[in-house]
Design an enzyme around this catalytic site. Structure first.
Site, short mmCIF file in Angstrom:
data_model
loop_
_atom_site.label_atom_id
_atom_site.label_comp_id
_atom_site.label_asym_id
_atom_site.label_seq_id
_atom_site.Cartn_x
_atom_site.Cartn_y
_atom_site.Cartn_z
N ASP A 59 19.77 -34.25 18.71
CA ASP A 59 18.34 -34.55 18.57
C ASP A 59 17.61 -34.18 19.86
O ASP A 59 18.19 -34.22 20.95
CB ASP A 59 18.16 -36.04 18.24
CG ASP A 59 16.81 -36.34 17.63
OD1 ASP A 59 16.09 -35.39 17.25
OD2 ASP A 59 16.46 -37.54 17.52
N ASN A 62 15.25 -33.45 6.38
CA ASN A 62 14.59 -32.43 7.20
C ASN A 62 13.83 -31.38 6.35
O ASN A 62 12.99 -30.66 6.87
CB ASN A 62 15.58 -31.71 8.13
CG ASN A 62 16.07 -32.57 9.29
OD1 ASN A 62 17.20 -32.41 9.76
ND2 ASN A 62 15.24 -33.48 9.78
C1 IPE Z 1 18.54 -36.40 12.62
O1 IPE Z 1 17.49 -36.08 13.46
C2 IPE Z 1 18.93 -35.17 11.85
C3 IPE Z 1 19.62 -34.14 12.63
C4 IPE Z 1 19.97 -34.25 13.87
C5 IPE Z 1 19.91 -32.93 11.90
P1 IPE Z 1 15.97 -36.31 13.06
O2 IPE Z 1 15.16 -35.90 14.23
O3 IPE Z 1 15.68 -35.62 11.75
O4 IPE Z 1 15.94 -37.88 12.82
P2 IPE Z 1 14.70 -38.89 12.83
O5 IPE Z 1 13.72 -38.38 11.82
O6 IPE Z 1 14.12 -38.86 14.21
O7 IPE Z 1 15.28 -40.23 12.49
C1 IPE Z 2 16.99 -31.94 16.27
O1 IPE Z 2 15.85 -31.82 17.04
C2 IPE Z 2 17.19 -30.77 15.35
C3 IPE Z 2 16.99 -31.07 13.93
C4 IPE Z 2 16.74 -32.23 13.42
C5 IPE Z 2 17.07 -29.93 13.02
P1 IPE Z 2 14.43 -32.28 16.51
O2 IPE Z 2 13.77 -31.09 15.87
O3 IPE Z 2 14.53 -33.47 15.64
O4 IPE Z 2 13.69 -32.61 17.87
P2 IPE Z 2 12.67 -33.78 18.15
O5 IPE Z 2 13.29 -35.06 17.67
O6 IPE Z 2 11.42 -33.45 17.40
O7 IPE Z 2 12.48 -33.74 19.63
MG MG Z 3 14.42 -35.46 16.00
#
Ligand code: IPE
Ligand code: IPE
Ligand code: MG
Length: 254
Positions: A21, A69
């Site tokens: 994340d 996602n």
């Molecule tokens: C969890 O991260 C999913 C992945 C790492 C693929 P998100 O960024 O989607 O999770 P939330 O929405 O902050 O809980």
């Molecule tokens: C994790 O990074 C990757 C995926 C969930 C695909 P994020 O895209 O969730 O990054 P933040 O949480 O917005 O920083």
């Molecule tokens: Mg995230």
């Protein structure tokens, strides 16, 4: 998923799972588009794949795309799928050279056709490498996984292949997308968030958790080593008392 392993102080986790994340925040901090964070995030996957193996881990699962996602802006979803396809295309030769077995969990049939094609090829060509496995969680969500498993299990009961009276975790868990994978010993989440976000809810029953503020694109081998060091200080009990765990000869069979 098999039975809960016997409680014992194991220094290195067999199976590490990572909730990757912070790609978006990494990019925002630099005034870059979110997709740049994802691009750098792919580099971190490469780093972590080899770092985990170097540190003695046997299986690494990375949460790359959740079933939730899909609700992100369409251009970000499209870019993520493009990056995934490119990664798989580029990485196949490396997986074969370095004997990395690739597996996936999640609803793979919901991914774009091009991604599925490369996934199938990589999984097929690396299936016999016995020493180290990289598991990509793609279009994965624990709730969807349970629904799929319940449906398949009900169909098996209806067809007479399973008996309802014999229902147990051992039988039901064979219908999960993780059926032949060991439970994760350690789950790491980067970026400072301290939540599970629908990842391996059942398989995490006895996992240890480590949360780090490091954003995923900045995650290094040293960060992984630090998480493993933290894991090594934990006492896993699997429901037993501390005394039972420290005197394994007296512990009952689980
Ligand atoms: C969890 O991260 C999913 C992945 C790492 C693929 P998100 O960024 O989607 O999770 P939330 O929405 O902050 O809980
Ligand atoms: C994790 O990074 C990757 C995926 C969930 C695909 P994020 O895209 O969730 O990054 P933040 O949480 O917005 O920083
Ligand atoms: Mg995230």
């Amino acid at each position: 998923m098999g039975r809960v392993p016997a409680a014992s102080p194991v220094a290195v986790p067999t199976h590490v799972a990572i909730i990757m994340d912070g790609n978006g925040r990494w990019a925002r901090q630099r005034g870059l588009p979110r997709i740049e964070g994802h691009r750098r995030g792919v580099e971190s996957v490469r780093t972590a794949t080899y770092a985990a193996r170097d540190l003695g881990v046997k299986m690494l699962t990375v949460y790359a795309f959740s079933s939730e996602n899909w609700s992100r802006p369409p251009d970000e979803v499209g870019a993520l799928m493009g990056l995934l396809e490119l990664y798989l295309k580029k990485e196949l030769a490396t997986f074969v050279r370095d004997r990395v077995r690739l597996r996936t969990i999640g609803r793979v049939d919901g991914l774009p056709a091009g991604v599925q094609k490369h996934l199938r090829a990589a999984v097929e060509e690396t299936r016999d490498f016995p020493d180290y496995t990289l598991v990509l969680a793609l279009n994965y969500g624990a709730r969807a996984e349970v629904v799929d498993a319940a449906r398949a299990y009900a169909a098996a009961v209806a067809a007479g292949r399973e008996k309802l009276n014999d229902s147990s975790w051992a039988t039901f868990s064979r219908y999960l997308t993780t059926a032949d994978l060991p439970d994760p010993d350690l789950i790491i989440r980067t970026s400072g968030e301290k939540r599970v976000s629908n990842f391996l809810l059942l398989q995490a029953a006895y996992a240890e958790f480590v949360f780090t503020p490091v954003l995923w694109p900045d995650f290094t081998k040293a960060d992984l080593a630090a998480a493993l060091a933290e894991f090594a200080t934990r006492e896993r009990r699997f429901g037993l008392t501390g005394e039972q765990v420290s005197a394994p000869a007296s512990k009952p069979a689980l």
